[in-house]
Design an enzyme around this catalytic site. Structure first.
Site, PDB file in Angstrom:
ATOM      1  N   GLY A 289       0.886  -1.113   0.110  1.00  0.00           N
ATOM      2  CA  GLY A 289       0.042  -0.033  -0.044  1.00  0.00           C
ATOM      3  C   GLY A 289       0.781   1.198  -0.128  1.00  0.00           C
TER       4      GLY A 289
ATOM      5  CB  CYS B 178       2.982   2.201   4.480  1.00  0.00           C
ATOM      6  SG  CYS B 178       4.569   2.103   5.674  1.00  0.00           S
TER       7      CYS B 178
ATOM      8  N   GLY C 234       1.857  23.627   4.265  1.00  0.00           N
ATOM      9  CA  GLY C 234       1.640  22.687   5.235  1.00  0.00           C
ATOM     10  C   GLY C 234       2.830  22.259   6.122  1.00  0.00           C
TER      11      GLY C 234
ATOM     12  N   GLY D  66       5.124  17.612   5.493  1.00  0.00           N
ATOM     13  CA  GLY D  66       5.461  18.858   5.068  1.00  0.00           C
ATOM     14  C   GLY D  66       6.786  19.123   5.728  1.00  0.00           C
TER      15      GLY D  66
ATOM     16  N   GLY E 221      -2.529  16.982   5.213  1.00  0.00           N
ATOM     17  CA  GLY E 221      -3.139  15.773   5.600  1.00  0.00           C
ATOM     18  C   GLY E 221      -3.627  14.826   4.468  1.00  0.00           C
TER      19      GLY E 221
ATOM     20  CG  ASP F 299      -4.103   6.026   6.745  1.00  0.00           C
ATOM     21  OD1 ASP F 299      -3.508   5.716   7.862  1.00  0.00           O
ATOM     22  OD2 ASP F 299      -3.219   6.667   5.951  1.00  0.00           O
TER      23      ASP F 299
ATOM     24  CB  ALA G 129       2.795   2.201   8.554  1.00  0.00           C
TER      25      ALA G 129
ATOM     26  CG  HIS H 240      29.013   6.591  29.286  1.00  0.00           C
ATOM     27  ND1 HIS H 240      28.614   7.888  28.784  1.00  0.00           N
ATOM     28  CD2 HIS H 240      30.481   6.550  29.364  1.00  0.00           C
ATOM     29  CE1 HIS H 240      29.537   8.629  28.682  1.00  0.00           C
ATOM     30  NE2 HIS H 240      30.788   7.859  28.969  1.00  0.00           N
TER      31      HIS H 240
END
Length: 473
Positions: free
Chosen positions: A40, A42, A187, A192, A279, A319, A327, A452
């Site tokens: 799709g 994504c 946007g 954007g 959007g 969606d 996704a 670390h």
């Protein structure tokens, strides 16, 4: 011809194919109906190709800055067709992987356009799907359960309809054969700002116009201010609280001009291209919803917490139901829908605990509530913040901009949200998401030993900062 199965899935994007795999794992017979390519938006027109381009832009920018690492370069050249070729190679490799998963799990895939049909001799209830195959032949898929996963498409502004040449959506932008000298991006949301970050790294002159008072309107205000500062530092022109007047848009020989308005002030903007990024819209037209009792009057399919529509045997995910158009949210919803229809034990699903990621340079990531949202909910808010400039590995990497912010409840000690901007924070957000899922407190995460030198140290330090116990700053 009629095909019978336990679960039919209308849409083979990320949510759809993940749901299919989960159903197959539970022993269900599955048919996926997809009119384009598995994976799709994504995989083919969104997440993966854009991140491939972003990675190329990041590498190019790092090479430009290599002298600060003691490496002198010469003759560096950006060959954009090769950048696009790499993107296509990445997409194809992953596409083959999805196809393999379908074969491995014995999932039948029908390539064609599906439409839900009402009760018939084949199915006493609505939910059967008529499929027009590529060759024009018709199939009817009858299933015990149907999952609608039809995704979304870019929203179009009246008067600024993409023509694929001068005015672009994010989908057309992905197929550019050459980079423009300049671009206006309408946007300043996730898509954007990602394009702004990518294109400025490629050497494009970028202007972003955002109607809201900040970039990334749904994110923390401090994060948005830091992103604004860093994008401006890299040369991006950003106009917030500003709208464009589509009626003034004129396509010229050199590109496009348009008027931008902020209050009573107007400014004429010119560029070679204009990208509309405002959007996305759910793909719910022409899929036969009118043949069901499903509610979809608000432009999205309405579902309950189990992803069920008001026809209990029909589910919807991703969606097309609005909400978080991500996704990984669609994948989780697909698994949840399948687990529910199969009678599996379900755990509570809280959409606000789904991580949100922005792949700018530096990256932005968040999970849970922002400080403003938490206060609006009545929480007794306390925050902790720690900068990357005090993290050894960030300095080694030359990526010391940004910070991590923790939002907690003073009374309960619970973590309410975590927001980050800085190097590789889209990878770091997983620890914060797990912490919230397990109802951890800042003290617990702060007491966990973080190796670390690593970037992950900043999580522990920011958590300790909530109680004023941060060590390194």
């Amino acid at each position: 011809m009629t095909i019978s199965c336990d679960v039919a899935i209308l849409g083979g994007g990320t949510g759809g194919y993940v749901a299919a795999i989960r159903a197959a794992q539970l022993g269900k017979s599955v048919v996926v109906i997809e009119m384009d390519k598995l994976g799709g938006t994504c995989l083919h027109r969104g997440c993966i190709p854009s991140k491939s381009l972003l990675r190329s832009a990041e590498v190019y920018a790092e090479i430009q800055e290599s002298e600060s690492y003691g490496i002198e370069t010469s003759g560096v050249q950006l060959v954009f067709p090769k950048v696009q070729a790499r993107k296509e190679s990445v997409v194809e490799q992953l596409h083959q992987g999805v196809q393999f998963l379908m074969r491995k799990n014995k999932i039948q895939v029908l390539k064609g356009k599906g439409r839900i049909i009402g009760p018939s001799i084949f199915s006493p209830r609505s939910g059967a799907v008529a499929v027009e195959l590529e060759n024009g032949e018709m199939e009817t898929v009858v299933s015990g359960h149907l999952i609608v996963a039809t995704g979304s498409r870019p929203r179009v502004l009246p008067g600024l309809k993409p023509d694929g040449k001068v005015i672009l959506s994010s989908e057309e932008a992905l197929t550019l054969e050459e980079l423009p000298a300049s671009i206006i991006i309408v946007g300043g949301g996730v898509i954007g700002v990602e394009w702004a970050s990518m294109l400025v790294d490629f050497g494009v002159q970028v202007t972003v116009v955002e109607a809201a008072s900040q970039l990334l309107p749904l994110e923390d205000e401090e994060i948005a201010r830091e992103l604004l500062r860093l994008l401006k530092k890299r040369g991006v022109k950003v106009l917030t609280g500003t709208t464009v007047d589509a009626e003034t848009c004129v396509i010229t020989e050199s590109g496009v001009t348009i008027e931008a308005r902020k209050g009573e002030k107007t400014e004429s903007l010119s560029a070679e291209k204009l990208l509309v990024s405002v959007g996305r819209v759910a793909n719910i037209e022409n899929i036969g919803l009118e043949n069901t009792d499903i509610h979809f009057g608000k432009g999205v399919i309405e579902v309950n917490g189990n992803m069920q529509t008001n026809e209990p045997h029909i589910y919807a995910i991703g969606d097309c139901i609005g909400g978080l158009q991500l996704a990984h949210a669609a994948s989780h919803e697909g698994i949840r829908a399948v687990n529910h229809l199969a009678g599996e034990t379900l755990h509570p699903y809280h959409p606000h605990l789904v991580p949100r990621c922005v792949y700018t340079r530096p990256e932005v990531a968040s999970v849970g509530y922002t400080e403003k949202e938490a206060k609006a909910l009545g929480a007794d808010v306390v925050t902790g913040k720690f900068p990357f400039s005090a993290i050894g590995k960030a300095i080694v990497y030359g990526m010391k901009d940004g910070f991590v912010k923790v939002v907690a409840d003073r009374s309960s000690g619970d973590i309410l949200g975590v927001q980050m901007i800085g190097p590789h924070v889209t990878d770091l957000i997983g620890e914060a998401a797990l912490a919230q899922l397990l109802d951890a407190t800042p003290w617990e995460i702060g007491e966990a030993v973080h190796a670390h030198p690593t970037l992950s140290e900043i999580i522990g330090e920011a958590m300790l900062a909530v109680d004023g116990r941060a060590i390194g700053f």
